[in-house]
Scaffold this active site. Structure first.
Site, PDB file in Angstrom:
ATOM      1  N   GLU A  47       1.065  -1.014  -5.068  1.00 16.85           N
ATOM      2  CA  GLU A  47       0.048   0.016  -5.259  1.00 16.85           C
ATOM      3  C   GLU A  47       0.782   1.343  -5.391  1.00 16.85           C
ATOM      4  O   GLU A  47       1.070   2.017  -4.405  1.00 16.85           O
ATOM      5  CB  GLU A  47      -0.950   0.077  -4.091  1.00 16.85           C
ATOM      6  CG  GLU A  47      -2.146   0.969  -4.405  1.00 16.85           C
ATOM      7  CD  GLU A  47      -2.280   2.232  -3.571  1.00 16.85           C
ATOM      8  OE1 GLU A  47      -3.104   3.096  -3.926  1.00 16.85           O
ATOM      9  OE2 GLU A  47      -1.567   2.389  -2.571  1.00 16.85           O
ATOM     10  N   ASP A  97       0.825  -1.205   0.000  1.00 21.30           N
ATOM     11  CA  ASP A  97       0.000   0.000   0.000  1.00 21.30           C
ATOM     12  C   ASP A  97       0.867   1.265   0.000  1.00 21.30           C
ATOM     13  O   ASP A  97       1.788   1.390   0.802  1.00 21.30           O
ATOM     14  CB  ASP A  97      -0.880  -0.019   1.259  1.00 21.30           C
ATOM     15  CG  ASP A  97      -1.760   1.209   1.352  1.00 21.30           C
ATOM     16  OD1 ASP A  97      -2.654   1.347   0.504  1.00 21.30           O
ATOM     17  OD2 ASP A  97      -1.547   2.040   2.265  1.00 21.30           O
TER      18      ASP A  97
HETATM   19  C1  GLC Z   1      -3.742   3.575  -0.423  1.00 22.55           C
HETATM   20  C2  GLC Z   1      -5.150   3.099  -0.247  1.00 22.55           C
HETATM   21  C3  GLC Z   1      -6.014   4.242   0.139  1.00 22.55           C
HETATM   22  C4  GLC Z   1      -5.478   4.868   1.389  1.00 22.55           C
HETATM   23  C5  GLC Z   1      -4.017   5.223   1.244  1.00 22.55           C
HETATM   24  C6  GLC Z   1      -3.396   5.505   2.556  1.00 22.55           C
HETATM   25  O1  GLC Z   1      -3.602   4.439  -1.489  1.00 22.55           O
HETATM   26  O2  GLC Z   1      -5.604   2.484  -1.408  1.00 22.55           O
HETATM   27  O3  GLC Z   1      -7.341   3.849   0.311  1.00 22.55           O
HETATM   28  O4  GLC Z   1      -6.197   6.024   1.667  1.00 22.55           O
HETATM   29  O5  GLC Z   1      -3.255   4.160   0.717  1.00 22.55           O
HETATM   30  O6  GLC Z   1      -3.187   4.306   3.268  1.00 22.55           O
HETATM   31  C1  GLC Z   2      -4.778   6.862  -2.142  1.00 24.75           C
HETATM   32  C2  GLC Z   2      -5.685   7.991  -2.377  1.00 24.75           C
HETATM   33  C3  GLC Z   2      -5.491   8.400  -3.773  1.00 24.75           C
HETATM   34  C4  GLC Z   2      -4.046   8.751  -3.980  1.00 24.75           C
HETATM   35  C5  GLC Z   2      -3.212   7.549  -3.650  1.00 24.75           C
HETATM   36  C6  GLC Z   2      -1.768   7.741  -3.761  1.00 24.75           C
HETATM   37  O1  GLC Z   2      -5.046   5.892  -3.097  1.00 24.75           O
HETATM   38  O2  GLC Z   2      -7.010   7.652  -2.181  1.00 24.75           O
HETATM   39  O3  GLC Z   2      -6.296   9.484  -4.015  1.00 24.75           O
HETATM   40  O4  GLC Z   2      -3.846   9.125  -5.304  1.00 24.75           O
HETATM   41  O5  GLC Z   2      -3.467   7.198  -2.333  1.00 24.75           O
HETATM   42  O6  GLC Z   2      -1.161   6.476  -3.532  1.00 24.75           O
END
Ligand code: GLC
Ligand code: GLC
Length: 627
Positions: free
Chosen positions: A298, A256
């Protein structure tokens, strides 16, 4: 077995060493990791060791055309972890072989960013079950041919995590786990080049903490404390967490917000080279102890750098195995809004090829908002302004743009930069919500032209992300065309985060209609199922293969071709609500038998070309593709 371990150690120790030395220098970390690996291997259960061997024999398991992903919140899909076991039949019916369960570890009390503020990595949310339940579920899923993915939140922990609590109590060892500054000097220097992730609800990247007596780095929300990955102890903590999840039977860890873990003054503190070296070290360690477990990055970052998360240059194929293809998702929505495939052609063709042992995770929607990652240069090459196009997409998908079919909402508007992101479910963004506005009774819809078009639009976009190659991930509810759910407005901790509008709970009464002809649910579900079934039959959809993308001579048409020794495929998509024309010559040379693989129907290729009806998608085999 231990003989095999030694082979793996010899195979991957150089990668582990290289990653660690690059980041931490010669600090004895390799020995610490070796000790950890030995202990973790000893604890690895025989059935997981067998899984290791099976996966090593089939290292491309996650790239295969047979893989179908599904992402869901445990509580919203099935109530509890035990509840998930009871829904395995549903997943099997859809053909799912990979399940991502959204955050399920103990978070801080709400608000907790949907669980992305972890308070304890050793404990499952008590309302969902226990660690023992999780292990049991992993076993049940494996038995049903489904692998399990969990989030590894490694950029930050909840302010309530014991490390953060100890840091606040003045424990120097734990204070070094975080970035805490006594005064504003350094935070201000960093801020000069830092963007804001949640500018509207959580502006700035630092939070003054009374108890800590300093400014804490908090990229996301004020209660999500960024970890200091330059501290080898932080690496060791996560190395241990990774292996403990692997030993519980978790097949894939979703890294993440991985782009953010390394900070460097004067930069946006994303995508720093150390991120990849750290990932390489964690992965090499996992290959040695638990090669059944893979990583998915991610990294929602610009299209020109996302490939780095699958490894480029000396790290090719050595970092994450999967990475989200954010740009693909953005281009799908952009094509639907503009009815034009030329920008997608440009953007997708300019991406660097990935390592052949890796694959994209492709998706149309997920639990997050859509950030309109349109590259300025790509836009300029077509005479468009990047910022104007991004603003158009945000307007279009919030529904504000005149004539838009979409129902969505702006997320985190930033008046300073003009940036706006978008929330909304796939179905609502594709027009199902507006087409159904007048209709109340779900079981008995009136099939207006608008509704038919909306369903076709949704399926066309899904066919595109499923056909692109890589591991397609269906976001729970999309298979039934679930629209936005506005009930989050009544939940205090969700009111200022409209991403909850596209996090509905599974309406099992409506899911029951999925095989009942004439229902909306059936039209989406059966459409999706036939696309997925065709995917499983086509070796050319193996994730190792690169797609070639081009716009047709009619710009509403997108062509995606994939070459494979077992047979090529040429995909044709009409991203508009009008008929479009494709000449055979644009596709290649038809053989005696050209088949449209989703319907299984042979195509008549005697004429010059053919009409592609609104939002139609065709996967053609039996063509010899133009070189
Ligand atoms: C990632 C998740 C998102 C969250 C962020 C912070 O981007 O998908 O939902 O807000 O990390 O953990
Ligand atoms: C989480 C947020 C998204 C942002 C991302 C960055 O996914 O929801 O808006 O772009 O984090 O990793």
């Amino acid at each position: 077995m231990s003989l095999c371990l030694e082979e793996r150690r010899q195979r991957w120790l150089p990668d582990l060493r290289d990653g660690l030395l690059t980041v931490y220098g010669d600090t004895g970390l390799v020995d610490r990791v070796e000790a950890l690996m030995a202990a973790a291997f000893k604890a690895r259960r025989p059935e997981l060791q067998l899984r290791d061997t099976q996966r090593l024999l089939r290292p491309d398991w996650f790239q295969r055309e047979s893989e179908v992903g599904y992402a869901a919140y445990t509580e919203l899909f099935a109530g509890t972890l035990d509840g998930i076991s009871e829904r395995i039949g549903y997943l099997n019916e859809l053909g799912v072989s990979y399940l991502h369960l959204m955050p399920l570890l103990l978070p801080r009390p709400a608000p907790n960013d949907g669980g992305y503020a972890v308070a304890d990595y050793d404990q499952v949310r008590p309302d969902l079950g226990t660690m023992a339940d999780l292990e049991k579920l992993a076993g049940a899923l494996h038995g049903a041919g489904i692998s399990l993915t969990l989030d590894l939140v490694l950029n930050h922990v909840a302010r309530e995590h014991r490390w953060a609590a100890a840091a606040r109590e003045g424990d120097e060892r734990y204070r070094r786990y975080f970035h805490v500054f006594d005064d504003r000097e350094m935070p201000e220097r960093y801020e000069r080049s830092l963007p804001e992730v949640f500018p509207a609800s959580s502006p700035g990247n630092f939070t003054f903490d009374e108890e800590a007596g300093g400014w804490v780095w908090t990229t996301f929300n004020s209660w999500q404390w960024d970890l200091n990955w330059s501290n080898p102890d932080v690496f060791m903590e996560f190395a241990s967490i990774v292996l403990s999840f692997a030993n519980r039977g978790v097949d894939c860890l979703r890294l993440d917000a991985i782009a953010f873990i390394w900070k460097r003054l004067g930069t946006d503190c994303q995508n720093q080279p150390e991120v990849h070296a750290i990932t390489q070290a964690l992965r090499a360690m996992t290959r040695i102890v638990a090669p059944a477990t893979i990583f998915k990055a991610e990294a929602i970052v610009a299209p020109d750098i996302v490939t780095d998360y699958l490894g480029t240059g000396e790290r090719a194929g050595k970092v994450s195995d999967l990475a989200y293809h954010n740009s693909l998702m953005v281009q799908a929505w952009s094509m639907l809004a503009t009815r034009d495939a030329r920008l997608a052609e440009k953007a997708l063709s300019s991406m660097r090829p990935k390592a052949t042992t890796t694959a994209w995770a492709t998706y149309l929607r997920c639990h997050d908002d859509i950030g309109w990652a349109i590259d300025d240069r790509d836009a300029a090459s077509l005479g468009l302004s990047g910022s104007a196009h991004r603003a158009f997409l945000a307007d279009f998908y919030s529904g504000a743009f005149p004539g838009s079919f979409a129902t969505g909402a702006n997320f985190q508007s930033n008046p300073g930069t003009g940036d706006r992101r978008t929330s909304g479910s796939a179905a609502s963004l594709a027009g199902l919500e507006s087409a159904l506005d007048e209709q109340r009774d779900q079981a008995d819809v009136i099939w207006t032209v608008g509704l038919r078009l909306a369903v076709s639009r949704l399926l066309c976009a899904y066919a595109f992300v499923i056909g692109f190659g890589g591991l397609p991930i269906i976001y729970m509810g999309d298979e039934l065309g679930l629209r936005n759910d506005y009930s989050y407005r009544g939940v205090e901790e969700h009111t200022n985060d409209n991403r909850w509008m596209h996090r509905p709970s599974m309406p099992w009464d409506r899911a029951a209609l999925r095989n009942q002809a004439g229902t909306l649910e059936e039209s989406v579900y059966s459409g999706l199922r036939s696309i997925l079934a065709a995917r499983k039959r086509l070796p050319s959809l193996h994730g190792a293969v690169e797609s070639a993308v081009s716009a047709g001579s009619d710009p509403a048409i997108l062509l995606v071709s994939r070459r494979h020794a077992a047979g090529d495929v040429m995909q044709v998509y009409n991203f508009s609500e009008r008929d479009a024309w494709v000449a055979w010559g644009e596709l290649g040379d038809p053989s005696d038998r050209v088949v449209e693989e989703i319907s299984g129907v042979p195509s008549d290729h005697t004429g010059e070309g053919f009409v592609v009806s609104p939002y139609a998608y065709r996967w053609l085999t039996g063509l010899s593709l133009a070189p």
